[in-house]
Structures are given as C-alpha cells and as structure tokens.
Design an enzyme around this catalytic site. Sequence first.
Site, mmCIF file in Angstrom:
data_model
loop_
_atom_site.group_PDB
_atom_site.id
_atom_site.type_symbol
_atom_site.label_atom_id
_atom_site.label_comp_id
_atom_site.label_asym_id
_atom_site.label_seq_id
_atom_site.Cartn_x
_atom_site.Cartn_y
_atom_site.Cartn_z
ATOM 1 N N HIS A 171 15.011 44.267 80.188
ATOM 2 C CA HIS A 171 15.791 43.610 79.149
ATOM 3 C C HIS A 171 15.825 44.435 77.860
ATOM 4 O O HIS A 171 16.852 44.491 77.181
ATOM 5 C CB HIS A 171 15.201 42.230 78.860
ATOM 6 C CG HIS A 171 15.971 41.433 77.855
ATOM 7 N ND1 HIS A 171 17.151 40.800 78.150
ATOM 8 C CD2 HIS A 171 15.729 41.169 76.552
ATOM 9 C CE1 HIS A 171 17.603 40.178 77.082
ATOM 10 N NE2 HIS A 171 16.762 40.378 76.083
ATOM 11 N N HIS A 200 21.645 35.084 77.528
ATOM 12 C CA HIS A 200 20.410 34.288 77.546
ATOM 13 C C HIS A 200 20.426 33.464 78.829
ATOM 14 O O HIS A 200 20.256 32.249 78.817
ATOM 15 C CB HIS A 200 20.306 33.400 76.305
ATOM 16 C CG HIS A 200 19.004 33.563 75.591
ATOM 17 N ND1 HIS A 200 18.271 32.519 75.089
ATOM 18 C CD2 HIS A 200 18.277 34.674 75.305
ATOM 19 C CE1 HIS A 200 17.177 32.957 74.508
ATOM 20 N NE2 HIS A 200 17.154 34.270 74.632
#
Length: 767
Positions: free
Chosen positions: A59, A108
């Site tokens: 990420h 998200h």
Amino acid sequence: MSEVSQFDTVTKAETTPDTPQPFAELGMKDDEYARVREILGRRPTSAELAIYSVMWSEHCSYKSSKVHLRQFGEKAPETDALLVGMGENAGVVDVGDGYAVTFKIESHNHPSYVEPHQGAATGVGGIVRDILTMGARPVAVMDALRFGPADAPDTQRVLPGVVSGISFYGNCLGLPNIGGELGFDAGYSGNPLVNALCVGVMKHGDIKLAQAPGPGNHVILFGSTTGPDGIGGASVLASATFDDESQAKRPSVQVGDPFMEKLLIECSLELFAKDLVVGIQDLGAAGVSCATTELAAGGTGGMRVELDRVPLRDHRLTPEEILMSESQERMMAIVEPGKLDDFLATCAKWDILASVIGEVTEVTEEEAARGGRLVMTWHGETVVDMPPRTASDEGPVYERPLARPDDLDGLQADDPTELERPSTDAQLREQVLRVLSAPGICDPAWVTEQYDRYVLGNTVLANPHDGGMIRITDDGDRGVALATDGNGRYTRLDPYAGTQLAYAEAYRNVAATGARPLAVTNCLNFGSPEDPAVMWQFSESAKGLADACLQLGTPVTGGNVSFYNQTGSTAINPTPVIGVLGVIEDVHNRLTSSFSHSDEGAKIFLLGETREELGGSAWADIVHGHLGGLPPQVDLVAEASLGEVLADGADNGLLASAHDLSDGGLAVALAESSLRGGVGCEVKLGEEPFLALFSESAGRAIVTVRADAEGAFGELCARHGVPATPIGIVGGTDLALTHANGEIRIGLAELRTAHESTLPQIFNASR
C-alpha cells in the site's frame, strides 16, 4: 540494563542479533527482512521493524507496481499546466488566472468491507488531508463505488454503511459531493471498491511540499491525539488477500472525527497564509512512520524525534504502536524556531493540540550517502536509528512474473453476437426498461441524495450529470469539471483497451460539461500481485493509460494502486478507475445532460459512429448474464475531436445539452436526458433498432442544438471530422422510438418508475 530500558533499544538490538522477530506477521518476506538487517548492519529494533513493515507494504511502497507506473512519467506529454507531478501527496495543475488546482483519488477498499461506515468515512478524511497538505483549500469530493449484487446480504450490510460514512464525513466537513459512480457486480462480493477523490484550489504561490529542510527547525505534530485505532492498517488490510478472518481485523480500521478535521483544515490554511511552515505532511497510512521518514527524506535527510512527546489517547501504547497507529486528523509540520510561538498560538486559536516532538538535524556526507539519519528516542533511550530514505524511497522493487490469463482467449472468443436478441417491439421495449432499471444503470439518487451537493455555494454541476463542476472562486467565472469512470467488464476482456475506454469515457464526460480535459488521476484496483495473470492485467492497464494520456496530452498527476482485491483466490475484475479534470473559462457556458422544456422542438444529434459492439456491454450482462467478446474499439483521435466539438459548442452557445453514450448505449442516454429534464423526445432509430439502442461504441454523445445554431454546429462538426446525425427532436411526454418496421413508446411516468424505484425498493426494504 535499567528498568526503563526493558523495551527494545538499538543497544539491545546490537547485542541480541538472534532475537526472533515477527516480521512475517507484519507482512514482510524473508528477503525483505534480510535486507533491513543489511541496511542497518544489525537486526532492527521493534520500532524500526514497525517502520519498515508499513513503509515497505504494498500500500505504501508500490513495490509491485513501480516498474509499471514509471511510464506515466516517461511517457508524460509536454505541458506547461503541470506544476507538481507524481511523488507528492497530490498533483497540481495550472488552471489560469494565477490559480492552481490539486486533485487525487485513493482507495479505502478493505477497511470499508471490514467496517463500512468508518472505513469509508476515513477514506474521505484521508484524501481531503492529502489535498490540504499541498497548501490548497479542499472544495469538493467525489466517490467511485463498486459492490456485489445489490440484493445480496453482504451488499445489504456494506453499502448502507459505506454511504453513511461518506455522507457523514463529507457533510460534516461542509464539502459538496459532486459526482462519481455506483456499480454492482458479483465479482465485488466480499471486496467492495471505495475510491474517494478530492479537489482543492490555491494560488500558484501557495503550493506546499512534504519536506523537512533547515537543521534546527522544529518537528511539530498537531491535530488529534494518537490512539490504538488503525494500527497496521496499511499493511494488515490493504496489502493482503481477504479471507474468512477479515472481520477479525476491525482494530485495523481507523476511526474518524470530521469535526476535528474541519478545525484542522481551517487551522492549517491560516498557518499557510501566515507563512509559518516550511514543510507539511498529513498522517494517513503508516502514521508517524510515514510522516517522519518522508519529511526527512524530502529535506536534509536528518531528523531527531522524541516519541515520549507524542500526545497519546492511550498511554499503554509502545513505541512501535505509536509509529504504526493510523489515528486520523493528524498533521506534521516543519517550523522555523522564530515562528514557533506564532504557530502554537494559531493552533490554540483553533483548539488544535500541537506538540514539538523533534527537530531537523544535520547529516554527515557519509550519512547522506546512506539515506540520511532518523533517530527516535523513548524514555531517553534510542529505539530508532536508521536512514529514512531507505524506508520512504528505497524499498523493494519487484518485477513480478506476468502471464496472460489462461481463460482470456476463450472469453474473447465467446462473442455476444450469438446471443438472442429481441425480435418484436414488445421485447425491445421490455429490454429497454430492464436495462434502465438494473442496479448500476438505474438512478443512484438513493445514494447521492444522502450527500450535500451544493454546500459552499460554488457547485455548478453535480449528480446526475455527466461530470461535476465547481466554480473555483466566489467572485469569478472560471471553473473545473471532474469525472471518474471505470468498467471492469471491458478491462477483464482486454485490460489495455478497457483502461483506455475508462479514460476515454471520463475525458468525454468532462467534455460533455463544456470543459476542456487537462489532467488525470487514477485508482488502479486489481487482485493479488503475486498472481502472474493479475500482474499481466495490471501491466497492460498501466501501459494503456500511459499511451492514451500521451496521445491526448493529459498528464497523470498521481493516484493510487490497490492490490489484493480478492477473496481467497478469486480476484475482482480488474478495475482501473480514471479521474479526468478539465477547465472551463466561464461556468455560465456549462452544459447539462437534460432535455429542457425551453428547448422543445430542438433537434437531437448523435455524434460519432455506431458499430455492432456488444462485448462487455450492459445489455449482454443484464439481459443474458454474459461476459465475452471484445470491448468496443478505442479511437482516441475521434475522442479528442468529439471533445473539441463539445467544448467549442458550449463556448459559442450552440448547444443546449450534451450527454455521453456509455453503459446501456443510446437507450439509456435518451431515457436519462428525458427524465432529467422532464420532457420526452421523438427519435428515429433506422433499420437496426436493437443495435442503435444497445451498442456501446465509444466516442459518441447526444446533443441538442439551439434552433438558430444548426448551420454553425454542422460547420463545427465538419471542421473536426465528427459525424453528426440528426436523430430526433425534444418534446412530448414519451420516449418515442420509431424505426423502419414499428415504434416503441414509453411514457415518462413509466420510465421514471423503472429508473428510480430499484435502489429504494432494495435498500429501504432491508432497513
């Protein structure tokens, strides 16, 4: 060793090289852990291991995607508009009159599955802080959402929570939500996509960067206190495949406070206006680990931090937990000593807690060559002593194996031309209504009406129109338009062409508002990078976007990669979501997608060419549950020409409305324009009504032309080589579709019921 040094210090790490460490549990591979030991010349402390594990996570480090993302820079078109490109928190582009706009989209996804409300809310909060960190005032948000089947129990749980999280956070901040997407597909069951975009406005001289220059300058943490929420969120949730234990990862989801964020926004903007900061970074994924390493790496390379000075919400937190916490609404600033008092006074004015936690330090030539030096202490002892650039900029870079999916040839060969088509007008009518009422095509108002679209007073266009548009100042006419688009079906069939089609649709949607496309952001949502088939899809997608942006002159300013979007071994359809930003000099010239009563009798023109292109189409998916064949052809030259016609037509007052053709083709576009304006239309479909209605050929739009402008519009289309076919007129109370052998007529009331009732019936019934 003294009582206070029972925690893991650098001294202890040097003297206990064989101490087992939970690097695998933190998502690190054996070779990554070995490399950390090589960098440090010893085993890492627990705090250092925490920093490397989150900063080297997929990420944060883009370790599997970097080799492919580089081409966005290598193939970047030459343009004077780009003021800040990739590598910062968000890109910045010049929009004229001394103003600049910064915009970015991020994911998200995993947190929004585990805890839908907070996952989505903090996704909004995080992207807003990215924009704020560039020195801009956030002015609008958008979101691109994908869920499993609308009536599935999992979607019934996730979607309402995601929508409430987005609306709660954005509405409390007072930011208009001006557009986005809502899609449904079985492939997103258990792995929804929640992609949030924010746009902000600033003057050219207001740009701020993530850097820590000036030895002796203070390092200040301001905003919320640090708690246990979100610990390991970036590495635990966003860098791993979902499984049956995902629900147990709730502690990894952050908790947001939009009221604190609103104060933080206003406080930060005042700090910027007073010129009180020389570097700024928000604390999102990886928290203090990210902010300290990136600020230090972007400046002199040196920083000393006392972790005891970090204000805690839970005083039981260990150094590594402080470093990994992703508590929201926090910022880190670099402040000159002479401006410290003013900085702290400004924070106090806004009731924002601010603490000096360290200072920028000099580094020796040797330390600089190694990547700088970041030192952190806890209870007076050193728990971190590392080169920050090795965490922020020099993480692992993988060239993952690539392999064309084994089933792709079969999928592409399964052409939808063999599917049963409607043979009567009654069947054709039924299928128009069926497609129009399907989740993902139907009116998304049940979702979008939960968002405030007009707060701040500068919204020019918002849902349900093709793009959102914001006037950039209260007293000016200049505006920016944005649209996000993506089609996982197209990209599954051909990731290169599918990504270009997503880009082309967003480009077209922006042009359909009357704006001229200028720049691009992206959120690339894919399965596991450890799967060669997924990495092949990703590489083709990145190449497709880079090539398209180069051809049409719109640089990629930044974005996000979201991997591991799969449940077990089943990956989502590859879903690159492309955001395009455009500029319009006078928002009074903007175009809506609505037919209008004031334009009854106006001619409707179809721009572009219609071909037999049904691969990956909404009709094939909704009517037959079919995915196969090839997606529509991409013609970027034709897209650019269409964009010029739409923008010029708006500038010169030739057009009354414009609406692009995409999912559902002409049938959906005509129905939407009629319903949005409350007036019908009469359209001639020609010899092949089915293809005319449901083909999804790209590079097309419908426009209504003002009565006195038909000649000028025809000349405009001819000049740009855009086919313009008159197909009907605005007027009446029906969607009236005639063809060589018959007629289909659907009253607006029936059309509205089909289009608007689907989501309320599904989700109100589930409450």
